[in-house]
Motif scaffolding. Structure first.
Motif, PDB file in Angstrom:
ATOM      1  N   VAL A  82       0.838  -1.204   0.000  1.00 46.26           N
ATOM      2  CA  VAL A  82       0.000   0.000   0.000  1.00 46.26           C
ATOM      3  C   VAL A  82       0.871   1.252   0.000  1.00 46.26           C
ATOM      4  N   ASN A 136      -8.620   8.249   3.284  1.00 45.20           N
ATOM      5  CA  ASN A 136      -8.959   7.596   2.020  1.00 45.20           C
ATOM      6  C   ASN A 136     -10.332   8.023   1.526  1.00 45.20           C
ATOM      7  N   LEU A 141     -11.484   7.565  -2.404  1.00 44.52           N
ATOM      8  CA  LEU A 141     -11.462   6.109  -2.576  1.00 44.52           C
ATOM      9  C   LEU A 141     -12.803   5.555  -2.119  1.00 44.52           C
ATOM     10  N   PRO A 143     -15.227   1.837  -1.613  1.00 44.28           N
ATOM     11  CA  PRO A 143     -15.390   0.800  -0.579  1.00 44.28           C
ATOM     12  C   PRO A 143     -14.070   0.192  -0.098  1.00 44.28           C
ATOM     13  N   GLU A 144     -13.030   0.254  -0.931  1.00 39.90           N
ATOM     14  CA  GLU A 144     -11.739  -0.295  -0.493  1.00 39.90           C
ATOM     15  C   GLU A 144     -11.170   0.454   0.703  1.00 39.90           C
ATOM     16  N   SER A 145     -11.700   1.624   0.987  1.00 43.24           N
ATOM     17  CA  SER A 145     -11.272   2.385   2.166  1.00 43.24           C
ATOM     18  C   SER A 145     -11.566   1.630   3.450  1.00 43.24           C
ATOM     19  N   SER A 147     -11.362  -1.577   3.933  1.00 43.80           N
ATOM     20  CA  SER A 147     -10.624  -2.839   4.072  1.00 43.80           C
ATOM     21  C   SER A 147      -9.763  -2.846   5.342  1.00 43.80           C
TER      22      SER A 147
END
Length: 172
Positions: A82, A136, A141, A143-145, A147
Motif C-alpha cells: 500500500v 482515504n 477512494l 469501498p476499499e477504504s 478494508s
C-alpha cells in the motif's frame, strides 16, 4: 533407586533438582520409597524447608501460533504494498499522499511491535487504520477504504484464537 521426596518420581540419583517438579534434591541424603512421599523421619539436627511447588515455577516462554504469525507477516507485506502504491500511484504529489505514506509506514512499525509482543502495537494499528480510513474517504477512494477495518477485525480475532498460546494475553 532414589525417589523425589516431593513428587515421588523415580531415578533422581545424582541430580541436584527433580526433573519432574524442580524440588532441590540431595539434602538430606535419604532413600525413600514412592509410598513415603511427604513422610520423612527427621533427626534432631535436620532442617526441612516446606517450599510451595509454585515457587519453582518458571515463566512460560511466549509462543505465537501459526495463524497469528502468518497474519502479522501478511500485514507487513500488505502495508508495504500500500505504501508503494501510494508512492508510485501519484498520491505523493499531494500533501495527503505523503501523510498516507507516513501512516502506512507507522502501521508497519506497529505490526512489528505486535511481533515483539507489545500491546501498544495493536492500538497503534487501530488508530492509524481509522485515520487512514477517513483520509482515504476524503481523497475519494470507495469501498476499499473500509478494508482496513476488516483487517482490524481479523487481527483482533487472530489474537484471541488458540488455547494455550492466545496472543492477546501474552501482549505486554
Amino acid at each position: 533407586m532414589k525417589y523425589c521426596p516431593n513428587c515421588g518420581i523415580a531415578g533422581v540419583e545424582g541430580k541436584k533438582f527433580c526433573p519432574q517438579c524442580g524440588q532441590r534434591l540431595g539434602l538430606p541424603e535419604r532413600q525413600t520409597e514412592p509410598g513415603d512421599v511427604g513422610h520423612v523421619s527427621l533427626q534432631d539436627n535436620d532442617v526441612v524447608s516446606q517450599k510451595d511447588p509454585a515457587e519453582n515455577w518458571m515463566p512460560r516462554k511466549k509462543q505465537r501460533h501459526g495463524c497469528l504469525t502468518a497474519y502479522l507477516i501478511f500485514a507487513i507485506i500488505v502495508n508495504s504494498a500500500v505504501a508503494l502504491w501510494y508512492l508510485f500511484g501519484g498520491l505523493v504529489e499531494y500533501s495527503i499522499g505523503a501523510i498516507l505514506i507516513t501512516l502506512t509506514i507507522f502501521n508497519i512499525v506497529c505490526v512489528i511491535a505486535l511481533l515483539k509482543w507489545k500491546k501498544w502495537g495493536f492500538w497503534g494499528v487501530v488508530g492509524l487504520t481509522i485515520v487512514g480510513l477517513f483520509l482515504n474517504l476524503y481523497i475519494g477512494l470507495g469501498p476499499e477504504s473500509f478494508s482496513g477495518l476488516i483487517g482490524i477485525g481479523v487481527l483482533y480475532w487472530v489474537l484471541h484464537i488458540g488455547k494455550e498460546n492466545k496472543g492477546w494475553p501474552q501482549l505486554d
